[in-house]
Motif scaffolding. Structure first.
Motif, PDB file in Angstrom:
ATOM      1  N   THR A 148      -7.230  51.419  56.854  1.00 44.60           N
ATOM      2  CA  THR A 148      -7.001  52.414  55.804  1.00 44.60           C
ATOM      3  C   THR A 148      -8.191  53.337  55.577  1.00 44.60           C
ATOM      4  OG1 THR A 148      -5.365  51.021  54.676  1.00 44.60           O
ATOM      5  CG2 THR A 148      -6.437  52.723  53.360  1.00 44.60           C
ATOM      6  N   PRO A 149      -9.438  52.832  55.430  1.00 46.81           N
ATOM      7  CA  PRO A 149     -10.564  53.761  55.213  1.00 46.81           C
ATOM      8  C   PRO A 149     -10.760  54.774  56.342  1.00 46.81           C
ATOM      9  CG  PRO A 149     -11.178  51.550  54.544  1.00 46.81           C
ATOM     10  CD  PRO A 149      -9.861  51.426  55.253  1.00 46.81           C
ATOM     11  N   PRO A 150     -10.856  54.342  57.621  1.00 47.73           N
ATOM     12  CA  PRO A 150     -11.048  55.369  58.662  1.00 47.73           C
ATOM     13  C   PRO A 150      -9.885  56.337  58.785  1.00 47.73           C
ATOM     14  CG  PRO A 150     -10.680  53.194  59.658  1.00 47.73           C
ATOM     15  CD  PRO A 150     -10.898  52.981  58.204  1.00 47.73           C
ATOM     16  N   VAL A 151      -8.645  55.839  58.603  1.00 45.89           N
ATOM     17  CA  VAL A 151      -7.480  56.718  58.695  1.00 45.89           C
ATOM     18  C   VAL A 151      -7.493  57.748  57.569  1.00 45.89           C
ATOM     19  CG1 VAL A 151      -4.969  56.767  58.398  1.00 45.89           C
ATOM     20  CG2 VAL A 151      -5.992  55.140  59.981  1.00 45.89           C
ATOM     21  N   SER A 152      -8.014  57.372  56.396  1.00 48.96           N
ATOM     22  CA  SER A 152      -8.068  58.292  55.259  1.00 48.96           C
ATOM     23  C   SER A 152      -8.883  59.533  55.585  1.00 48.96           C
ATOM     24  CB  SER A 152      -8.659  57.590  54.034  1.00 48.96           C
ATOM     25  OG  SER A 152      -7.864  56.487  53.643  1.00 48.96           O
ATOM     26  N   TYR A 153      -9.908  59.374  56.406  1.00 49.49           N
ATOM     27  CA  TYR A 153     -10.751  60.513  56.776  1.00 49.49           C
ATOM     28  C   TYR A 153     -10.029  61.474  57.719  1.00 49.49           C
ATOM     29  CZ  TYR A 153     -14.843  58.410  54.585  1.00 49.49           C
ATOM     30  OH  TYR A 153     -15.743  57.891  53.678  1.00 49.49           O
ATOM     31  N   LEU A 154      -8.942  61.017  58.341  1.00 47.39           N
ATOM     32  CA  LEU A 154      -8.166  61.894  59.212  1.00 47.39           C
ATOM     33  C   LEU A 154      -7.272  62.830  58.422  1.00 47.39           C
ATOM     34  CD1 LEU A 154      -7.072  59.352  62.002  1.00 47.39           C
ATOM     35  CD2 LEU A 154      -8.987  60.967  62.048  1.00 47.39           C
ATOM     36  N   GLY A 155      -6.994  62.482  57.167  1.00 45.40           N
ATOM     37  CA  GLY A 155      -6.163  63.330  56.337  1.00 45.40           C
ATOM     38  C   GLY A 155      -5.174  62.531  55.509  1.00 45.40           C
ATOM     39  N   VAL A 156      -4.689  63.126  54.439  1.00 44.57           N
ATOM     40  CA  VAL A 156      -3.819  62.421  53.509  1.00 44.57           C
ATOM     41  C   VAL A 156      -2.489  62.045  54.167  1.00 44.57           C
ATOM     42  CG1 VAL A 156      -2.817  64.551  52.561  1.00 44.57           C
ATOM     43  CG2 VAL A 156      -2.849  62.459  51.184  1.00 44.57           C
ATOM     44  N   ASN A 157      -1.991  62.871  55.090  1.00 42.44           N
ATOM     45  CA  ASN A 157      -0.723  62.561  55.736  1.00 42.44           C
ATOM     46  C   ASN A 157      -0.817  61.312  56.603  1.00 42.44           C
ATOM     47  OD1 ASN A 157       0.595  64.769  54.587  1.00 42.44           O
ATOM     48  ND2 ASN A 157       0.068  66.124  56.278  1.00 42.44           N
ATOM     49  N   TRP A 158      -1.965  61.105  57.231  1.00 34.15           N
ATOM     50  CA  TRP A 158      -2.168  59.893  58.021  1.00 34.15           C
ATOM     51  C   TRP A 158      -2.210  58.665  57.118  1.00 34.15           C
ATOM     52  CZ3 TRP A 158      -1.504  59.525  63.047  1.00 34.15           C
ATOM     53  CH2 TRP A 158      -1.612  60.679  63.830  1.00 34.15           C
ATOM     54  N   LEU A 159      -2.807  58.821  55.944  1.00 31.12           N
ATOM     55  CA  LEU A 159      -2.841  57.705  54.991  1.00 31.12           C
ATOM     56  C   LEU A 159      -1.429  57.369  54.512  1.00 31.12           C
ATOM     57  CD1 LEU A 159      -4.335  55.662  53.238  1.00 31.12           C
ATOM     58  CD2 LEU A 159      -4.724  57.468  51.549  1.00 31.12           C
ATOM     59  N   ILE A 160      -0.622  58.385  54.288  1.00 34.48           N
ATOM     60  CA  ILE A 160       0.768  58.157  53.884  1.00 34.48           C
ATOM     61  C   ILE A 160       1.515  57.381  54.960  1.00 34.48           C
ATOM     62  CG2 ILE A 160       2.974  59.322  53.464  1.00 34.48           C
ATOM     63  CD1 ILE A 160       1.386  61.531  52.032  1.00 34.48           C
ATOM     64  N   VAL A 161       1.298  57.745  56.213  1.00 30.67           N
ATOM     65  CA  VAL A 161       1.963  57.056  57.326  1.00 30.67           C
ATOM     66  C   VAL A 161       1.568  55.588  57.364  1.00 30.67           C
ATOM     67  CG1 VAL A 161       2.094  56.879  59.842  1.00 30.67           C
ATOM     68  CG2 VAL A 161       2.283  59.115  58.739  1.00 30.67           C
ATOM     69  N   ILE A 162       0.280  55.297  57.211  1.00 30.58           N
ATOM     70  CA  ILE A 162      -0.166  53.906  57.296  1.00 30.58           C
ATOM     71  C   ILE A 162       0.341  53.094  56.112  1.00 30.58           C
ATOM     72  CG2 ILE A 162      -2.409  53.916  56.076  1.00 30.58           C
ATOM     73  CD1 ILE A 162      -3.539  52.444  58.544  1.00 30.58           C
ATOM     74  N   ARG A 163       0.505  53.738  54.961  1.00 27.91           N
ATOM     75  CA  ARG A 163       1.056  53.036  53.800  1.00 27.91           C
ATOM     76  C   ARG A 163       2.545  52.731  54.006  1.00 27.91           C
ATOM     77  NH1 ARG A 163      -1.570  50.145  50.314  1.00 27.91           N
ATOM     78  NH2 ARG A 163      -0.010  50.607  48.713  1.00 27.91           N
ATOM     79  N   VAL A 164       3.272  53.627  54.673  1.00 29.41           N
ATOM     80  CA  VAL A 164       4.668  53.352  55.002  1.00 29.41           C
ATOM     81  C   VAL A 164       4.761  52.124  55.897  1.00 29.41           C
ATOM     82  CG1 VAL A 164       6.695  54.193  56.237  1.00 29.41           C
ATOM     83  CG2 VAL A 164       5.463  55.723  54.694  1.00 29.41           C
ATOM     84  N   PHE A 165       3.903  52.060  56.902  1.00 29.87           N
ATOM     85  CA  PHE A 165       3.922  50.914  57.814  1.00 29.87           C
ATOM     86  C   PHE A 165       3.476  49.629  57.121  1.00 29.87           C
ATOM     87  CE2 PHE A 165       4.164  54.124  61.186  1.00 29.87           C
ATOM     88  CZ  PHE A 165       5.099  53.524  62.025  1.00 29.87           C
ATOM     89  N   GLU A 166       2.589  49.730  56.158  1.00 31.60           N
ATOM     90  CA  GLU A 166       2.242  48.549  55.363  1.00 31.60           C
ATOM     91  C   GLU A 166       3.460  48.054  54.599  1.00 31.60           C
ATOM     92  OE1 GLU A 166      -1.327  48.378  52.973  1.00 31.60           O
ATOM     93  OE2 GLU A 166      -2.285  49.906  54.223  1.00 31.60           O
ATOM     94  N   GLY A 167       4.243  48.971  54.063  1.00 36.84           N
ATOM     95  CA  GLY A 167       5.469  48.583  53.366  1.00 36.84           C
ATOM     96  C   GLY A 167       6.449  47.896  54.289  1.00 36.84           C
ATOM     97  N   ILE A 168       6.574  48.405  55.520  1.00 37.13           N
ATOM     98  CA  ILE A 168       7.465  47.778  56.498  1.00 37.13           C
ATOM     99  C   ILE A 168       6.994  46.364  56.809  1.00 37.13           C
ATOM    100  CG2 ILE A 168       8.245  47.871  58.900  1.00 37.13           C
ATOM    101  CD1 ILE A 168       8.196  50.926  58.669  1.00 37.13           C
ATOM    102  N   ALA A 169       5.683  46.190  57.001  1.00 31.60           N
ATOM    103  CA  ALA A 169       5.139  44.862  57.308  1.00 31.60           C
ATOM    104  C   ALA A 169       5.378  43.888  56.161  1.00 31.60           C
ATOM    105  CB  ALA A 169       3.648  44.969  57.619  1.00 31.60           C
ATOM    106  N   GLU A 170       5.137  44.325  54.931  1.00 30.91           N
ATOM    107  CA  GLU A 170       5.298  43.435  53.775  1.00 30.91           C
ATOM    108  C   GLU A 170       6.760  43.143  53.459  1.00 30.91           C
ATOM    109  OE1 GLU A 170       3.339  43.856  50.095  1.00 30.91           O
ATOM    110  OE2 GLU A 170       1.367  44.271  50.958  1.00 30.91           O
ATOM    111  N   SER A 171       7.660  43.998  53.908  1.00 28.59           N
ATOM    112  CA  SER A 171       9.072  43.818  53.551  1.00 28.59           C
ATOM    113  C   SER A 171       9.636  42.501  54.070  1.00 28.59           C
ATOM    114  CB  SER A 171       9.905  44.979  54.097  1.00 28.59           C
ATOM    115  OG  SER A 171       9.948  44.948  55.520  1.00 28.59           O
ATOM    116  N   ALA A 172       9.020  41.952  55.098  1.00 25.52           N
ATOM    117  CA  ALA A 172       9.517  40.698  55.669  1.00 25.52           C
ATOM    118  C   ALA A 172       9.133  39.481  54.843  1.00 25.52           C
ATOM    119  CB  ALA A 172       8.982  40.535  57.094  1.00 25.52           C
TER     120      ALA A 172
END
Length: 495
Positions: A148-172
């Protein structure tokens, strides 16, 4: 304790089973059992997934620039101004210059991923077991949190993407663990095992906010990345331990004693001898199923209300800086944790002594949770400018809210133990929509004046009304008995 057992000796078998019951119903028998290891690992797992879920909400304050505001725009003039809000203008240095809309998208991104894969997760758990699904869900969330920290430096849209994938992982995690509990929990320990493990989520809420808030004040790496790195590393360490400690069922555990295995199997309503087709028609036409669906939606809606409304109310109406007082923000979740544990112990005690039926106690717990938590949330709206009283009412409300862990939460195991993972996946998918709906409702009611105590009181009444509706629905439609569509032909239902 004597472990020898001969299946050819019927009298010896009866003595063995009697000893198994006697030992494993004691506190010592539970404490040193393999099923208690599952519960504690589940508790820590839910602690971590909730910690990784909410850490962004605290860290985002330090990650982003805070615009300068004027006092008259950010305080309620009817209440005294707290010292932390007393300056007429303030500006905080952050790492990223993201708009409030972008920040809201970051906070909401998790729930988009979290909602879409819960039903498939429940199906996969029923087919292949819950151990690897739950463990991998926590592990992948930990890995994504590390990035999450390094991806945040790439831009807010990248952070949004990684948070979506975190939601997918936790959904199980919740459907998979519900499946595990249905295999491991003796009928007379369901409330305790389900509530104790799931209460790790409340503990995660309680601990994460003050710790992440403190880490954000440190100079090392700007402070805010530390919480993500800590969460991620702990999740990976947990996963390694999980792989060696937890197994899908008593039959597959290499270190379980024959005594405990016999105890669990003699108190189980799950058939592991073969796979069973999911009875979709029976499930989707069952009133007790819809009781769980509605109660779960309303209960989680109330949960998000208490999670989001208290900080906003204290900040916007009572001029109380919740970020600078992490201890107070954690107190309500301590109340929820205590309520969940106490209720589960009392519930199992009453059921084991046959003082009440499963149907009665599930309805009582859920109805009391829904009604009383709503009442105390409304009382918080009448606390005036007394922030301590508001926190007290919310804490008592969450104490009663914790009763739902011994209500609707474990009811899917009561009515369909063979298909608990699938059932929970369906109902929790519906409940997850409250992650979007609750903030929308708050915004709609308070949009004219976010500092108006009257509008916030209307908000509290709205949350309470939803909670009360769920409680009454569960009272009318719920059941604690296994449903006809969930009965397989290889075991008998206990009457």
């Amino acid at each position: 304790m004597e472990e020898s057992f001969s299946s050819d000796d019927s009298s010896g078998s009866k003595i063995f089973v009697a000893r198994a019951y006697e030992y494993h119903e004691t506190f010592k028998g539970r404490l040193f059992s393999t099923r208690f290891q599952l519960v504690m690992m589940g508790f820590l797992g839910f602690f971590l997934v909730y910690s990784m879920r909410v850490n962004i909400s605290v860290a985002l304050v330090a990650m982003t620039f805070t615009e300068s505001y004027d006092d008259n725009d950010t305080i309620n003039e009817n209440c005294p101004v707290r010292e932390s809000n007393s300056s007429s203008n303030y500006a905080e240095e952050g790492t990223f210059d993201w708009s409030t809309t972008q920040q809201a998208n970051v906070l909401g991104a998790f729930y988009y991923g979290y909602m879409i894969t819960q039903i498939p997760a429940g199906y996969l758990a029923s087919k292949y077991g819950g151990k690897h699904l739950f463990g991998f869900g926590v592990f992948m969330t930990g890995v994504l949190t590390l990035f999450t920290p390094p991806v945040s430096y790439l831009g807010v849209n990248w952070l949004i993407v990684i948070r979506v994938f975190e939601g997918i992982a936790e959904s199980a995690t919740f459907p998979a663990f519900s499946h595990l509990i249905s295999r491991w929990a003796p009928k007379n320990e369901r409330s305790m095992m389900a509530a104790l493990s799931a209460s790790g989520s409340s503990f995660g809420n309680m601990i994460t906010q003050p710790i992440i808030g403190y880490l954000c004040t440190l100079d090392l790496w700007s402070g805010w990345p530390l919480g993500f790195y800590g969460n991620g590393l702990l999740a990976i360490i947990w996963y390694i331990v999980w792989c060696f400690v937890v197994f899908d069922s008593p039959d597959t555990h290499p270190r379980i004693s024959e005594c405990e295995k016999q105890f669990i199997k003699n108190n189980s309503q799950v058939d592991e001898s073969k796979s069973h087709a999911i009875p979709w028609k029976g499930m989707l036409t069952s009133l007790p199923f819809y009781a769980i669906l509605v109660a779960g939606f309303c209960s989680i809606f109330m949960n998000y209300g208490m999670m989001s409304c208290l900080p906003q109310y204290l900040s916007n109406v009572l001029n109380f800086d919740i970020a600078a007082n992490g201890f107070l923000s954690a107190i309500p979740w301590l109340g929820c944790f205590i309520g969940a544990i106490l209720t589960s112990q009392i519930t199992d005690f009453l059921l084991n002594r046959r003082y009440v039926s499963t149907t009665f106690i599930r309805k009582f717990n859920q109805f009391a949770s829904a009604v009383l938590s709503g009442v105390f949330l409304v009382l918080a709206g009448y606390a005036g400018c007394n922030s301590a009283l508001a926190v007290f009412f919310i804490s008592v409300g969450l104490l009663f809210y914790g009763m739902n862990f011994s209500g609707f939460y474990c009811n899917s195991i009561d009515i369909a133990p063979q298909f608990a993972g699938v059932l929970f996946g369906i109902t929790n998918t519906f409940s997850t929509t409250t992650g979007f709906l609750a903030p929308i409702m708050v915004n709609k009611i308070t949009q004219d004046n976010i500092h108006s105590s009257e509008l916030w009181l209307h908000t509290f009444y709205a949350f309470a009304a939803v909670s009360w509706f769920g409680g009454f629905t569960f009272l009318l439609l719920a059941s604690g008995n296994i449903q006809p569509w969930a009965i397989t032909d290889s075991f008998q239902v206990e009457t």
